[in-house]
Design an enzyme around this catalytic site. Structure first.
Site, PDB file in Angstrom:
ATOM      1  CB  CYS A 102      24.838   1.888  26.995  1.00  0.00           C
ATOM      2  SG  CYS A 102      25.453   3.140  27.939  1.00  0.00           S
ATOM      3  NE  ARG A 143      45.647  -3.857  29.357  1.00  0.00           N
ATOM      4  CZ  ARG A 143      44.963  -3.347  30.210  1.00  0.00           C
ATOM      5  NH1 ARG A 143      43.988  -2.768  30.317  1.00  0.00           N
ATOM      6  NH2 ARG A 143      45.513  -3.713  31.556  1.00  0.00           N
ATOM      7  CB  CYS A 165      40.183  -5.287  35.338  1.00  0.00           C
ATOM      8  SG  CYS A 165      39.809  -3.763  34.813  1.00  0.00           S
ATOM      9  CB  CYS A 176      30.306   3.328  22.501  1.00  0.00           C
ATOM     10  SG  CYS A 176      29.927   1.797  23.574  1.00  0.00           S
ATOM     11  CB  CYS A 219      38.969  -6.537  31.846  1.00  0.00           C
ATOM     12  SG  CYS A 219      40.677  -6.863  32.106  1.00  0.00           S
ATOM     13  CB  CYS A 249      30.561   6.865  24.361  1.00  0.00           C
ATOM     14  SG  CYS A 249      29.912   7.214  26.072  1.00  0.00           S
ATOM     15  CB  CYS A 305      42.479   0.270  34.468  1.00  0.00           C
ATOM     16  SG  CYS A 305      42.787  -0.083  32.659  1.00  0.00           S
TER      17      CYS A 305
HETATM   18  N1  SAM Z   1      29.960   1.744  29.985  1.00  0.00           N
HETATM   19  C1  SAM Z   1      31.341   1.763  30.825  1.00  0.00           C
HETATM   20  C2  SAM Z   1      32.257   3.023  30.440  1.00  0.00           C
HETATM   21  O1  SAM Z   1      31.872   3.490  29.655  1.00  0.00           O
HETATM   22  O2  SAM Z   1      32.958   3.473  31.387  1.00  0.00           O
HETATM   23  C3  SAM Z   1      32.127   0.420  30.699  1.00  0.00           C
HETATM   24  C4  SAM Z   1      32.265  -0.179  29.182  1.00  0.00           C
HETATM   25  S1  SAM Z   1      33.070   1.030  28.045  1.00  0.00           S
HETATM   26  C5  SAM Z   1      32.570  -0.078  26.382  1.00  0.00           C
HETATM   27  C6  SAM Z   1      34.768   0.930  28.097  1.00  0.00           C
HETATM   28  C7  SAM Z   1      35.637   1.547  27.336  1.00  0.00           C
HETATM   29  O3  SAM Z   1      35.611   1.157  26.268  1.00  0.00           O
HETATM   30  C8  SAM Z   1      35.102   3.081  27.000  1.00  0.00           C
HETATM   31  O4  SAM Z   1      35.710   4.034  28.225  1.00  0.00           O
HETATM   32  C9  SAM Z   1      36.049   3.373  25.882  1.00  0.00           C
HETATM   33  O5  SAM Z   1      37.167   3.930  26.070  1.00  0.00           O
HETATM   34  C10 SAM Z   1      36.336   2.044  25.143  1.00  0.00           C
HETATM   35  N2  SAM Z   1      35.739   2.000  23.838  1.00  0.00           N
HETATM   36  C11 SAM Z   1      34.375   1.867  23.464  1.00  0.00           C
HETATM   37  N3  SAM Z   1      34.087   1.726  22.418  1.00  0.00           N
HETATM   38  C12 SAM Z   1      35.468   1.811  21.686  1.00  0.00           C
HETATM   39  C13 SAM Z   1      35.815   1.838  20.296  1.00  0.00           C
HETATM   40  N4  SAM Z   1      34.790   1.623  19.176  1.00  0.00           N
HETATM   41  N5  SAM Z   1      37.265   1.943  19.992  1.00  0.00           N
HETATM   42  C14 SAM Z   1      37.992   2.031  21.160  1.00  0.00           C
HETATM   43  N6  SAM Z   1      37.684   2.161  22.248  1.00  0.00           N
HETATM   44  C15 SAM Z   1      36.403   1.989  22.665  1.00  0.00           C
HETATM   45 FE1  SF4 Z   2      27.656   3.097  27.431  1.00  0.00          FE
HETATM   46 FE2  SF4 Z   2      29.391   2.633  25.400  1.00  0.00          FE
HETATM   47 FE3  SF4 Z   2      29.686   5.005  26.487  1.00  0.00          FE
HETATM   48 FE4  SF4 Z   2      30.293   2.760  27.949  1.00  0.00          FE
HETATM   49  S1  SF4 Z   2      31.245   3.493  26.105  1.00  0.00           S
HETATM   50  S2  SF4 Z   2      29.069   4.496  28.684  1.00  0.00           S
HETATM   51  S3  SF4 Z   2      29.009   1.121  27.187  1.00  0.00           S
HETATM   52  S4  SF4 Z   2      27.986   4.115  25.157  1.00  0.00           S
END
Ligand code: SAM
Ligand code: SF4
Ligand code: DTB
Length: 325
Positions: free
Chosen positions: A60, A267, A135, A67, A104, A64, A195
């Protein structure tokens, strides 16, 4: 807090001082209030279960800090292209057989391409045909993409605000809070259920948590599902090694979400693997009435389904499916 009408009232005019005062209540008072609101709006022994599948993993472009799927961090994750539809439907059927009512599908995109949306719509239609709610979480959407998802029959779109607007740039620099709010507005305007929640345990302050909850609770319509994630710390990500969150503060956050958004499904989301059964039970008492169910979240581990089934039995709770009170 006593009259039933007050307990059922959905307010959108919450003030920061009120949210902070709720977070700071004596624990027993807070839990009593949250459970009272919960009982006025839901069957207290019913929990909705959703299962997750990562349909496109890793690589990606976003940064973030929590992530493992960001291409910028070295998290030991094997990237995978968008899954074929039959594999997705098999996973959905397995989740249904285990008792999940909603499926989801998550994709590691900043924003999908139009041709990705066509494939996701096929997945949504296939999952719906199995008799499950759908979802997806795909990142930022255009108006056209949102409409295509709506026309394809999508039930829910997940798009988290993650934290307060003030703290956001400490966690993510490749998009703004306003970008998130814009997508959320598109989804709401298209008539798709929302959500939306966040992550706690990222080093944010109590005020940041209050502001995140305030942001959610002052939306013109509350999100139908509010996932509260406890950061899953993954090696290689910038937030690995952050100070662990006080479990009591986590339970407080759930309780305040319940009080502010009385009719939403709150949730208990990521982080359950790191929680004791007793802590999860407290979260359910505080008003959480939905979980992610299945051995995996997107890329990290979740409690095993047989463990959750046993926990539900011990607590006398059962899996339900209805979405909004
Ligand atoms: N890429 C899209 C986005 O960021 O909206 C969808 C997938 S992203 C992985 C979905 C959500 O997973 C993120 O918005 C975040 O809130 C949650 N998430 C990702 N990594 C996480 C982590 N290590 N611990 C808790 N929540 C996490
Ligand atoms: Fe990409 Fe992870 Fe951020 Fe979603 S949460 S935009 S998968 S880096
Ligand atoms: C949400 O709020 N939490 C889920 C779901 N929505 C998409 C994702 C949690 C991801 C945890 C880290 C991982 O497994 O990659």
């Amino acid at each position: 807090m006593s009259a039933t009408s007050e307990l059922n009232t959905v307010r959108h005019d919450w003030q920061l001082s009120e949210v902070e005062a709720l977070l700071a209540l004596p624990f027993n008072d807070l839990l009593f209030n949250a459970q009272t609101v919960h009982r006025a709006n839901f069957d207290p022994n019913e929990i909705q279960v959703s299962s997750l599948l990562s349909i496109k993993t890793g690589s990606c472009s976003e940064d973030c800090g929590y992530c493992p799927q960001s291409a910028r961090y070295d998290s030991d994750l094997k990237p995978e292209a968008l899954m074929p539809i039959d594999a997705v439907l098999k996973a959905a059927q397995d989740a249904k057989d285990q008792g999940a009512s909603r499926f989801c599908m998550g994709a590691a995109w900043r924003s999908p391409k139009d041709r990705d949306i066509e494939r996701v719509v096929e997945m949504v239609q296939g999952v719906k045909a199995l008799g499950m709610e759908t979802c997806v979480t795909l990142g930022m959407l255009t108006d056209k993409q949102t409409q295509a998802l709506k026309d394809g029959g999508l039930d829910y779109y997940n798009h988290n605000l993650d934290t307060s607007e003030d703290y956001y740039s400490e966690i993510i620099t490749t998009r703004t809070y306003q970008d998130r709010l814009d997508t959320l507005e598109r989804v709401r305007d298209a008539g798709i259920n929302v959500c939306c929640g966040g992550i706690v345990g990222m080093g944010e302050s109590e005020t940041d948590r209050a502001k995140l909850l305030l942001q959610l609770a002052t939306m013109p319509s509350h999100p139908e599902s509010v996932p509260i994630n406890m950061l899953v710390q993954v090696e290689g990500t910038p937030l690995h090694g952050a100070d662990a969150m006080d479990p009591i503060v986590f339970v407080r956050t759930i309780a305040v979400a319940r009080i502010l958004m009385p009719k939403s499904r709150v949730r208990l989301s990521a982080g359950r693997k790191e929680m004791s059964d007793e802590m999860q039970a407290l979260c359910f008492f505080a008003g959480a009435n939905s979980i992610f169910y299945g051995d995996k979240l997107l890329t990290t581990d979740n409690p095993m389904t047989n463990h959750d089934q046993k926990l539900f039995q011990r607590l006398g709770v059962y899996m339900g499916g209805s979405s909004y009170a």
